[in-house]
Design a protein around this motif. Structure first.
Motif, PDB file in Angstrom:
ATOM      1  N   UNK A 296      46.494  43.081  33.268  1.00  0.00           N
ATOM      2  CA  UNK A 296      46.491  42.873  31.815  1.00  0.00           C
ATOM      3  C   UNK A 296      47.217  41.571  31.460  1.00  0.00           C
ATOM      4  N   UNK A 297      48.407  41.382  32.039  1.00  0.00           N
ATOM      5  CA  UNK A 297      49.168  40.156  31.752  1.00  0.00           C
ATOM      6  C   UNK A 297      48.406  38.910  32.189  1.00  0.00           C
TER       7      UNK A 297
ATOM      8  N   UNK B 214      39.018  35.624  32.138  1.00  0.00           N
ATOM      9  CA  UNK B 214      38.186  36.229  33.182  1.00  0.00           C
ATOM     10  C   UNK B 214      38.147  35.401  34.463  1.00  0.00           C
ATOM     11  N   UNK B 215      39.248  34.882  34.860  1.00  0.00           N
ATOM     12  CA  UNK B 215      39.332  34.124  36.117  1.00  0.00           C
ATOM     13  C   UNK B 215      39.772  35.086  37.214  1.00  0.00           C
ATOM     14  N   UNK B 216      38.827  35.969  37.592  1.00  0.00           N
ATOM     15  CA  UNK B 216      39.113  37.079  38.503  1.00  0.00           C
ATOM     16  C   UNK B 216      39.679  36.626  39.842  1.00  0.00           C
ATOM     17  N   UNK B 217      39.196  35.552  40.451  1.00  0.00           N
ATOM     18  CA  UNK B 217      39.789  35.130  41.726  1.00  0.00           C
ATOM     19  C   UNK B 217      41.266  34.753  41.589  1.00  0.00           C
ATOM     20  N   UNK B 218      41.619  34.126  40.480  1.00  0.00           N
ATOM     21  CA  UNK B 218      43.013  33.762  40.240  1.00  0.00           C
ATOM     22  C   UNK B 218      43.867  35.027  40.100  1.00  0.00           C
TER      23      UNK B 218
ATOM     24  N   UNK C 181      40.114  42.513  45.632  1.00  0.00           N
ATOM     25  CA  UNK C 181      39.233  41.358  45.531  1.00  0.00           C
ATOM     26  C   UNK C 181      38.943  41.059  44.069  1.00  0.00           C
ATOM     27  N   UNK C 182      38.436  39.869  43.824  1.00  0.00           N
ATOM     28  CA  UNK C 182      38.067  39.475  42.467  1.00  0.00           C
ATOM     29  C   UNK C 182      37.013  40.432  41.917  1.00  0.00           C
ATOM     30  N   UNK C 183      36.065  40.833  42.761  1.00  0.00           N
ATOM     31  CA  UNK C 183      35.013  41.734  42.317  1.00  0.00           C
ATOM     32  C   UNK C 183      35.575  43.102  41.923  1.00  0.00           C
ATOM     33  N   UNK C 184      36.516  43.612  42.708  1.00  0.00           N
ATOM     34  CA  UNK C 184      37.133  44.908  42.387  1.00  0.00           C
ATOM     35  C   UNK C 184      37.888  44.845  41.069  1.00  0.00           C
ATOM     36  N   UNK C 185      38.612  43.762  40.870  1.00  0.00           N
ATOM     37  CA  UNK C 185      39.385  43.615  39.635  1.00  0.00           C
ATOM     38  C   UNK C 185      38.453  43.502  38.437  1.00  0.00           C
ATOM     39  N   UNK C 186      37.384  42.732  38.584  1.00  0.00           N
ATOM     40  CA  UNK C 186      36.429  42.595  37.487  1.00  0.00           C
ATOM     41  C   UNK C 186      35.777  43.937  37.161  1.00  0.00           C
ATOM     42  N   UNK C 187      35.349  44.682  38.175  1.00  0.00           N
ATOM     43  CA  UNK C 187      34.738  45.999  37.940  1.00  0.00           C
ATOM     44  C   UNK C 187      35.732  46.940  37.277  1.00  0.00           C
TER      45      UNK C 187
END
Length: 74
Positions: free
Chosen positions: A37-38, A45-49, A58-64
């Motif tokens: 959240x922070x 939406x810079x999931x890799x960061x 992973x970025x994909x897991x966080x985005x999902x």
């Protein structure tokens, strides 16, 4: 055993195992959720960061995870 001889129950078991593994990967601790959240509030939406700050995700897991928890329908 030939590949065509595999029963559909074997495939069902594998698919349910994969689904459980994915669901387990999409579980986040309270600390991880707060960090997501922070970070989202800081970088969007810079999931890799964001994933670079959460070991084992992973970025994909966080985005999902984000989209399943916080996405609003328009």
């Amino acid at each position: 055993m030939a590949e065509s001889e595999h029963s559909s129950s074997d495939e069902t078991y594998v698919n349910s195992q994969e689904r459980r593994n994915l669901e387990a990967r999409l579980e986040f601790s309270e600390e991880e959720e707060e960090l997501v959240i922070r970070m989202f509030n800081l970088v969007g939406e810079r999931w890799p960061l964001i994933a670079g700050r959460i070991p084992g995700k992973t970025a994909e897991e966080i985005e999902k995870y984000w989209k399943s928890r916080y996405s609003t329908s328009e």
